[in-house]
Design a protein around this motif. Structure first.
Motif, PDB file in Angstrom:
ATOM      1  N   SER A 236       0.781  -1.280  -0.073  1.00 50.53           N
ATOM      2  CA  SER A 236      -0.098   0.015   0.247  1.00 50.53           C
ATOM      3  C   SER A 236       0.644   1.217  -0.086  1.00 50.53           C
ATOM      4  O   SER A 236       0.737   2.341  -0.709  1.00 50.53           O
ATOM      5  CB  SER A 236      -0.948  -0.095   1.223  1.00 50.53           C
ATOM      6  OG  SER A 236      -2.022  -0.982   1.064  1.00 50.53           O
ATOM      7  N   TYR A 240       1.112   4.145  -3.081  1.00 47.26           N
ATOM      8  CA  TYR A 240       0.558   5.581  -2.950  1.00 47.26           C
ATOM      9  C   TYR A 240       1.673   6.326  -3.230  1.00 47.26           C
ATOM     10  O   TYR A 240       1.408   7.538  -3.590  1.00 47.26           O
ATOM     11  CB  TYR A 240       0.458   5.809  -1.303  1.00 47.26           C
ATOM     12  CG  TYR A 240       0.122   7.068  -1.023  1.00 47.26           C
ATOM     13  CD1 TYR A 240      -0.947   7.936  -1.587  1.00 47.26           C
ATOM     14  CD2 TYR A 240       0.795   7.408   0.119  1.00 47.26           C
ATOM     15  CE1 TYR A 240      -1.006   9.147  -1.039  1.00 47.26           C
ATOM     16  CE2 TYR A 240       0.495   8.925   0.575  1.00 47.26           C
ATOM     17  CZ  TYR A 240      -0.480   9.533  -0.171  1.00 47.26           C
ATOM     18  OH  TYR A 240      -0.782  10.973   0.086  1.00 47.26           O
ATOM     19  N   VAL A 247      -5.800   6.170 -10.151  1.00 47.25           N
ATOM     20  CA  VAL A 247      -6.981   5.899  -9.246  1.00 47.25           C
ATOM     21  C   VAL A 247      -7.070   4.616  -8.686  1.00 47.25           C
ATOM     22  O   VAL A 247      -7.425   4.259  -7.569  1.00 47.25           O
ATOM     23  CB  VAL A 247      -8.363   6.426  -9.901  1.00 47.25           C
ATOM     24  CG1 VAL A 247      -9.448   6.228  -9.075  1.00 47.25           C
ATOM     25  CG2 VAL A 247      -7.649   7.937 -10.170  1.00 47.25           C
ATOM     26  N   LYS A 248      -7.058   3.542  -9.908  1.00 51.27           N
ATOM     27  CA  LYS A 248      -7.233   2.094  -9.437  1.00 51.27           C
ATOM     28  C   LYS A 248      -6.255   1.674  -8.266  1.00 51.27           C
ATOM     29  O   LYS A 248      -6.564   0.931  -7.632  1.00 51.27           O
ATOM     30  CB  LYS A 248      -7.354   1.308 -10.582  1.00 51.27           C
ATOM     31  CG  LYS A 248      -7.611  -0.147 -10.276  1.00 51.27           C
ATOM     32  CD  LYS A 248      -7.406  -0.931 -11.791  1.00 51.27           C
ATOM     33  CE  LYS A 248      -7.913  -2.661 -11.462  1.00 51.27           C
ATOM     34  NZ  LYS A 248      -7.701  -3.389 -12.950  1.00 51.27           N
ATOM     35  N   HIS A 251      -7.100   3.036  -5.271  1.00 50.85           N
ATOM     36  CA  HIS A 251      -7.999   2.140  -4.269  1.00 50.85           C
ATOM     37  C   HIS A 251      -7.544   1.062  -3.549  1.00 50.85           C
ATOM     38  O   HIS A 251      -8.109   0.451  -2.591  1.00 50.85           O
ATOM     39  CB  HIS A 251      -9.151   2.048  -5.465  1.00 50.85           C
ATOM     40  CG  HIS A 251     -10.319   1.080  -4.842  1.00 50.85           C
ATOM     41  ND1 HIS A 251     -11.288   1.705  -4.227  1.00 50.85           N
ATOM     42  CD2 HIS A 251     -10.613  -0.229  -5.051  1.00 50.85           C
ATOM     43  CE1 HIS A 251     -12.288   0.849  -3.806  1.00 50.85           C
ATOM     44  NE2 HIS A 251     -11.831  -0.391  -4.263  1.00 50.85           N
ATOM     45  N   THR A 252      -6.650   0.328  -4.298  1.00 51.16           N
ATOM     46  CA  THR A 252      -5.734  -0.862  -3.681  1.00 51.16           C
ATOM     47  C   THR A 252      -5.150  -0.567  -2.489  1.00 51.16           C
ATOM     48  O   THR A 252      -5.099  -1.357  -1.567  1.00 51.16           O
ATOM     49  CB  THR A 252      -5.179  -1.648  -4.942  1.00 51.16           C
ATOM     50  OG1 THR A 252      -5.726  -1.880  -6.031  1.00 51.16           O
ATOM     51  CG2 THR A 252      -4.242  -3.003  -4.275  1.00 51.16           C
ATOM     52  N   ARG A 254      -5.569   2.002  -0.620  1.00 48.48           N
ATOM     53  CA  ARG A 254      -6.494   2.282   0.531  1.00 48.48           C
ATOM     54  C   ARG A 254      -7.016   1.127   1.181  1.00 48.48           C
ATOM     55  O   ARG A 254      -7.091   0.929   2.426  1.00 48.48           O
ATOM     56  CB  ARG A 254      -7.713   3.191   0.306  1.00 48.48           C
ATOM     57  CG  ARG A 254      -8.648   3.643   1.069  1.00 48.48           C
ATOM     58  CD  ARG A 254      -9.678   4.514   0.627  1.00 48.48           C
ATOM     59  NE  ARG A 254     -10.506   3.956  -0.656  1.00 48.48           N
ATOM     60  CZ  ARG A 254     -11.528   2.947  -0.371  1.00 48.48           C
ATOM     61  NH1 ARG A 254     -11.804   2.521   0.707  1.00 48.48           N
ATOM     62  NH2 ARG A 254     -12.078   2.573  -1.447  1.00 48.48           N
ATOM     63  N   GLU A 255      -7.367   0.144   0.319  1.00 48.03           N
ATOM     64  CA  GLU A 255      -7.906  -1.093   0.796  1.00 48.03           C
ATOM     65  C   GLU A 255      -6.860  -2.102   1.717  1.00 48.03           C
ATOM     66  O   GLU A 255      -7.270  -2.661   2.546  1.00 48.03           O
ATOM     67  CB  GLU A 255      -8.648  -1.746  -0.295  1.00 48.03           C
ATOM     68  CG  GLU A 255      -9.956  -1.249  -0.744  1.00 48.03           C
ATOM     69  CD  GLU A 255     -10.530  -2.270  -1.959  1.00 48.03           C
ATOM     70  OE1 GLU A 255     -11.569  -2.255  -1.983  1.00 48.03           O
ATOM     71  OE2 GLU A 255      -9.780  -3.218  -2.525  1.00 48.03           O
ATOM     72  N   GLY A 281      -7.496   7.851   0.635  1.00 48.53           N
ATOM     73  CA  GLY A 281      -9.109   8.018   0.105  1.00 48.53           C
ATOM     74  C   GLY A 281      -9.181   9.432  -0.333  1.00 48.53           C
ATOM     75  O   GLY A 281     -10.144   9.714  -1.166  1.00 48.53           O
ATOM     76  N   GLU A 284      -7.674   9.529  -3.732  1.00 49.38           N
ATOM     77  CA  GLU A 284      -8.398   8.675  -4.741  1.00 49.38           C
ATOM     78  C   GLU A 284      -9.592   9.447  -5.109  1.00 49.38           C
ATOM     79  O   GLU A 284     -10.138   9.512  -6.322  1.00 49.38           O
ATOM     80  CB  GLU A 284      -8.884   7.567  -3.973  1.00 49.38           C
ATOM     81  CG  GLU A 284      -9.775   6.431  -4.938  1.00 49.38           C
ATOM     82  CD  GLU A 284     -10.263   5.268  -4.009  1.00 49.38           C
ATOM     83  OE1 GLU A 284     -11.119   4.527  -4.696  1.00 49.38           O
ATOM     84  OE2 GLU A 284     -10.035   5.304  -2.868  1.00 49.38           O
ATOM     85  N   LYS A 285     -10.297  10.079  -4.245  1.00 48.93           N
ATOM     86  CA  LYS A 285     -11.510  10.810  -4.466  1.00 48.93           C
ATOM     87  C   LYS A 285     -11.485  12.037  -5.157  1.00 48.93           C
ATOM     88  O   LYS A 285     -12.308  12.336  -6.184  1.00 48.93           O
ATOM     89  CB  LYS A 285     -12.317  11.279  -3.206  1.00 48.93           C
ATOM     90  CG  LYS A 285     -13.714  12.049  -3.311  1.00 48.93           C
ATOM     91  CD  LYS A 285     -14.014  12.354  -1.979  1.00 48.93           C
ATOM     92  CE  LYS A 285     -15.456  12.995  -1.983  1.00 48.93           C
ATOM     93  NZ  LYS A 285     -16.233  13.568  -0.729  1.00 48.93           N
TER      94      LYS A 285
END
Length: 470
Positions: A236, A240, A247-248, A251-252, A254-255, A281, A284-285
């Motif tokens: 992660s 980052y 964005v994908k 998302h990974t 953040r998860e 997040g 990503e947003k």
């Protein structure tokens, strides 16, 4: 594997290397010499003293553990000395090694700040464990979603000293017999030290600026152990750091941080994982790092120019109800028209962090506005409400702003009053109570009368008529 184990394994490897001692020199670790052998100083050794060069233990201590290096009377080499000796061994890198020896050498180089040299040995160790990995993945797929037993529950018969390759053979035998659950359990146990080696190799790749390679290795670890702490956090963080516009990938990332916090709530890294999950997040947003940074820059600009309630900027002094004059309008036009604010500015204002300090300032300013209203100082009250409205457009603020405009007789008063009453008539009603409590009974009754005329249904429910009676 700890550094001490790495040192022990490397020392054992060196002990097995043919020596080049001078002709006639007794071999180190040779059989016992007579106990009366002279000491280095020329005298006889004390009774019971082990002979120099002997691999026999001191009397009364029992046999040395299997694989223990011979006792030579010398202090064991430190890491630096071991590395120097290893580098003097011809063909060491190419020589076939067990998983344990290869991983120990990789650990030794990595722990001493030489990640690029550690990579070869770590790869060799992983190659020895490849059959165990392939067997585990195949049998796990066959097992499906069933729970994986521990090695003890499956009766694999392993202990802390069982080599990885031996554990893999046991797992393969279980698979041949059709014992899928047992094969999975034994293979998973065999892979436990392998996962540590893979995580170390991923870290070594990061240190040598190979981010794509490190990501691939982290993915391999998570394929076997989805909740592995180091792989979850490392992947992660790397996504980052290196793929902030994807964005994908964000998302990974953040998860992954969220999964880390859920699987390892007691870890000292969990607070940081939670913080990073929120930050990723937001990025990503926003649609990527560049857009997020632009939003943050606009946010800082808004803070500096519009949100300082103690030192107002010219725009803040005009307030949200005053904007650019309509085309052709003169300077004497109504100064309560809605402002012209860019979409980016509006977004930044909505994203402002509402700290306790800011909230306290907003509440204090609203209370000042209400006090000014109660004393008929409408112009000053309007300035106060203009400061608060962009940040807290709630019913209380709308009610105060509307009653201020009514008191000033502004052309926009009816429209703003209608918005306040239709959205939250109870807040308008409460403003009347506030005015009354501050001594403005006349103003409170005037407000209630106007509210009753504007919202008769609410007036009936709230019994406003009783408040209007003498």
């Amino acid at each position: 594997m700890t550094l001490s184990l790495a040192l022990t394994a490397a020392a054992a490897l060196l002990a097995a290397e043919p020596s080049s001692l001078p002709a006639g020199h007794p071999p180190l670790g040779a059989g016992s010499q007579p106990s009366a052998a002279p000491s280095p100083g020329g005298g006889a050794l004390p009774p019971g003293h082990p002979a120099f060069g002997s691999d026999a233990p001191p009397s009364g201590t029992g046999a040395l553990p299997q694989g223990h290096p011979p006792m030579t009377g010398r202090a064991p080499p430190n890491a630096e000395e071991l590395l120097q000796q290893l580098e003097g061994m011809q063909g060491l890198r190419e020589r076939d090694k067990t998983f344990e020896i290869a991983s120990s050498l990789g650990k030794l180089y990595y722990a001493n700040g030489r990640p690029s040299e550690a990579l070869d040995y770590l790869l060799q160790a992983e190659a020895k464990a490849k059959p165990a990995r392939e067997l585990f993945l195949a049998q796990k797929k066959k097992l499906g979603t069933g729970a994986v037993k521990s090695a003890a529950e499956a009766g694999c018969g392993f202990n802390a000293q069982t080599p990885v390759e031996e554990m893999a053979k046991v797992a393969a035998e279980r698979a041949k017999k059709g014992d899928t659950a047992g094969a999975v359990a034994c293979a998973r146990a065999a892979l436990e030290p392998v996962l540590d080696v893979e995580v170390m190799r991923a870290n070594a790749l990061m240190l040598t600026s190979d981010a794509p390679g490190a990501l691939k290795v982290f993915e391999g670890v998570l394929e076997v152990a989805p909740s592995n702490a180091d792989a979850l956090f490392g992947r992660s963080a790397l996504l980052y750091e290196t793929r902030g516009e994807d964005v994908k990938a964000l998302h990974t990332a953040r998860e992954g941080f969220e999964a880390f916090a859920m699987a390892h709530p007691g870890s000292p890294r969990t607070p940081l994982a939670n913080k990073l999950a929120r930050m990723v997040g937001e990025v990503e947003k926003a649609g990527g790092m560049t857009k997020w940074q632009a939003t943050r820059a606009e946010d800082r600009r808004i803070r500096a120019t519009k949100l300082d309630l103690q030192h107002q900027s010219p725009l803040m002094a005009r307030g949200p109800m005053q904007g650019a004059a309509a085309p052709g309008a003169g300077s004497g036009g109504d100064n309560t028209a809605a402002p012209t604010i860019s979409q980016e500015t509006m977004q930044a204002m909505q994203n402002v962090e509402h700290t306790p300090e800011l909230e306290a300032q907003l509440t204090q300013t609203v209370e000042q506005g209400e006090d000014l209203l109660a004393h008929g100082r409408y112009d000053e009250a309007l300035a106060a409400y203009r400061q608060v409205m962009p940040l807290r457009p709630d019913g209380r603020v709308k009610a105060g702003l509307a009653w201020t405009l009514v008191g000033l007789g502004k052309p926009t008063a009816d429209r703003v009053w209608g918005v306040a009453v239709s959205s939250d008539p109870a807040a308008v009603d409460q403003l009347g109570e506030t005015l009354k409590s501050k001594g403005d009974t006349r103003g409170a009754k005037a407000l209630w009368a106007k509210l009753a005329a504007s919202a008769p249904d609410y007036a009936a429910r709230a019994s406003l008529q009783a408040k209007l009676e003498p």
